[in-house]
Scaffold this motif. Structure first.
Motif, mmCIF file in Angstrom:
data_model
loop_
_atom_site.group_PDB
_atom_site.id
_atom_site.type_symbol
_atom_site.label_atom_id
_atom_site.label_comp_id
_atom_site.label_asym_id
_atom_site.label_seq_id
_atom_site.Cartn_x
_atom_site.Cartn_y
_atom_site.Cartn_z
ATOM 1 N N LEU A 25 4.616 -18.536 9.325
ATOM 2 C CA LEU A 25 3.635 -19.561 8.989
ATOM 3 C C LEU A 25 2.308 -18.974 8.537
ATOM 4 N N ASP A 26 2.125 -17.679 8.734
ATOM 5 C CA ASP A 26 0.890 -17.011 8.326
ATOM 6 C C ASP A 26 1.245 -15.799 7.472
ATOM 7 N N ARG A 27 1.983 -16.055 6.402
ATOM 8 C CA ARG A 27 2.466 -14.942 5.576
ATOM 9 C C ARG A 27 1.333 -14.110 4.984
ATOM 10 N N PRO A 28 0.240 -14.730 4.496
ATOM 11 C CA PRO A 28 -0.857 -13.894 4.004
ATOM 12 C C PRO A 28 -1.407 -12.947 5.066
ATOM 13 N N GLY A 29 -1.569 -13.450 6.300
ATOM 14 C CA GLY A 29 -2.056 -12.594 7.367
ATOM 15 C C GLY A 29 -1.081 -11.475 7.690
ATOM 16 N N THR A 30 0.208 -11.793 7.653
ATOM 17 C CA THR A 30 1.224 -10.772 7.911
ATOM 18 C C THR A 30 1.196 -9.696 6.835
ATOM 19 N N LEU A 31 1.103 -10.114 5.575
ATOM 20 C CA LEU A 31 1.003 -9.143 4.482
ATOM 21 C C LEU A 31 -0.231 -8.265 4.652
ATOM 22 N N GLY A 32 -1.361 -8.885 5.003
ATOM 23 C CA GLY A 32 -2.588 -8.127 5.187
ATOM 24 C C GLY A 32 -2.469 -7.115 6.297
ATOM 25 N N ALA A 33 -1.828 -7.487 7.412
ATOM 26 C CA ALA A 33 -1.663 -6.560 8.530
ATOM 27 C C ALA A 33 -0.777 -5.385 8.136
ATOM 28 N N VAL A 34 0.294 -5.668 7.394
ATOM 29 C CA VAL A 34 1.193 -4.601 6.958
ATOM 30 C C VAL A 34 0.452 -3.617 6.058
ATOM 31 N N VAL A 35 -0.373 -4.143 5.141
ATOM 32 C CA VAL A 35 -1.184 -3.276 4.279
ATOM 33 C C VAL A 35 -2.157 -2.444 5.104
ATOM 34 N N ALA A 36 -2.823 -3.105 6.064
ATOM 35 C CA ALA A 36 -3.839 -2.426 6.862
ATOM 36 C C ALA A 36 -3.257 -1.310 7.708
ATOM 37 N N PHE A 37 -1.998 -1.434 8.113
ATOM 38 C CA PHE A 37 -1.370 -0.394 8.921
ATOM 39 C C PHE A 37 -0.860 0.771 8.077
ATOM 40 N N GLY A 38 -1.112 0.729 6.774
ATOM 41 C CA GLY A 38 -0.825 1.882 5.926
ATOM 42 C C GLY A 38 0.563 1.919 5.317
ATOM 43 N N VAL A 39 1.282 0.813 5.321
ATOM 44 C CA VAL A 39 2.601 0.783 4.688
ATOM 45 C C VAL A 39 2.424 0.922 3.175
ATOM 46 N N PRO A 40 3.203 1.780 2.507
ATOM 47 C CA PRO A 40 3.084 1.921 1.049
ATOM 48 C C PRO A 40 3.208 0.580 0.340
ATOM 49 N N ALA A 41 2.431 0.394 -0.725
ATOM 50 C CA ALA A 41 2.345 -0.899 -1.404
ATOM 51 C C ALA A 41 3.709 -1.432 -1.836
ATOM 52 N N ARG A 42 4.588 -0.539 -2.298
ATOM 53 C CA ARG A 42 5.887 -1.006 -2.797
ATOM 54 C C ARG A 42 6.786 -1.532 -1.675
ATOM 55 N N LEU A 43 6.474 -1.155 -0.432
ATOM 56 C CA LEU A 43 7.296 -1.592 0.695
ATOM 57 C C LEU A 43 6.703 -2.782 1.442
#
Length: 325
Positions: A25-43
């Protein structure tokens, strides 16, 4: 012992269902957290979609008979260890990252409290990995009261997660606005700047959205300062959210950086920015080109597009980036 094992699995299942539902229900927040934790952009998209799927799958396995339930507990424990290791890594690096472990329910910086909570859940996963011949049969033996309690826990968890939908967070964008909004924003010294005036001299602009405490934003600040002071063929506009004091503290190490401060996320919403750091390209005619991009690497790519003269009128930013690659 049967009751202890079963209780551990039930608690884990409730936590997993709540966590997965809130993430979905909070997909933007989930995407942001994944980015912030350093996951490569393509993943990033795959990881953001895979986390809730893994959690729901683990929840389903937990009440399975014999080896199925034990396997579910072990997989859940492994996931918790991986996530905890990621949190510890950011804490040791001195980076503040929004966890979003439970969507908007878990919004806020991940800290040692997050580590302690996960450690407790790992203990439950270890208990749940003990031998239990048949979880459904054990539930039946414990009576209708336990079954009713389990159903109630799951219903409440789902209801609470649904409640976060009305928090005002911008939805994941599918398209960008066609023109720069006619808005004037103050910088950190109170000097007002019109976004429309930024591109009035015929040069394209890269508008970057940041906020204090965002790990990827902090990584970009020195580069944004350098880009703003380069005499290149592109304006770089930094729009910050949050308080004036927090933005000043964040920018203190980059005295040449100019940040325009927005209130209540109005500009973020107008550009359909889902999370930070995000950026949009604006053509020399003031038209917004393409969709927003997210994460330090994507922002750098978009800057390279306009810096190297690869952005042509009538082409979207995405096509230009693909051509650059």
């Amino acid at each position: 012992m049967t009751e202890v094992i079963l209780l551990a699995r039930v608690v884990l299942m409730a936590v997993l269902v709540l966590s997965a539902t809130a993430k979905l229900l909070d997909r933007p927040g989930t995407l942001g957290a994944v980015v912030a934790f350093g996951v490569p952009a393509r993943l990033v998209p795959a990881v953001a979609a895979g986390l809730p799927a893994f959690e729901l799958g683990g929840a389903a396995l937990l009440l399975g008979p014999g080896t199925v339930g034990r396997t579910g507990s072990m997989l859940v424990g492994l996931l918790l260890l991986v996530l905890t290791a990621a949190v510890v890594r950011t804490l040791r690096a001195g980076t503040s990252v929004d966890c979003h472990c439970f969507g908007q329910l878990g919004a806020g910086p991940a800290g040692w409290g997050t580590v302690a909570r996960n450690a407790l859940l790992v203990v439950l996963a270890v208990l749940g990995a003990a031998q239990l011949s048949s979880a459904p049969a054990a539930l039946a033996d414990l009576g209708a009261g336990v079954l009713a309690g389990l159903v109630l826990v799951l219903v409440v968890a789902a209801a609470v997660a649904v409640a976060v939908r009305g928090d005002g967070r911008a939805p994941l964008p599918t398209a960008s606005p066609t023109e720069v909004p006619m808005v004037t924003l103050p910088d950190l010294d109170g000097v007002e700047v019109s976004l429309a005036d930024v591109v009035a001299d015929g040069l394209p602009a890269l508008v970057v959205f940041t906020r204090p405490g965002c790990g990827g934003c902090g990584e970009l600040l020195p580069e944004l300062e350098r880009w703003q002071n380069d005499e290149g063929p592109v304006h770089v506009v930094v729009v910050g959210s949050g308080s004036l004091a927090d933005n000043r503290a964040e920018a203190a190490a980059n005295p040449g950086l100019r940040v325009l401060l927005q209130q209540a996320g109005w500009v973020t919403d107008r550009f359909a920015i889902a999370f930070n750091p995000g950026a949009v390209l604006v053509g020399a005619d003031g038209a917004v080109l393409g969709e927003p991009v997210y994460g330090p690497d994507a922002v750098r790519e978009n800057y390279a597009v306009v810096r190297d003269g690869l952005l042509e009128q009538g082409h979207t930013a995405r096509r230009a980036v693909e051509a650059h690659r």
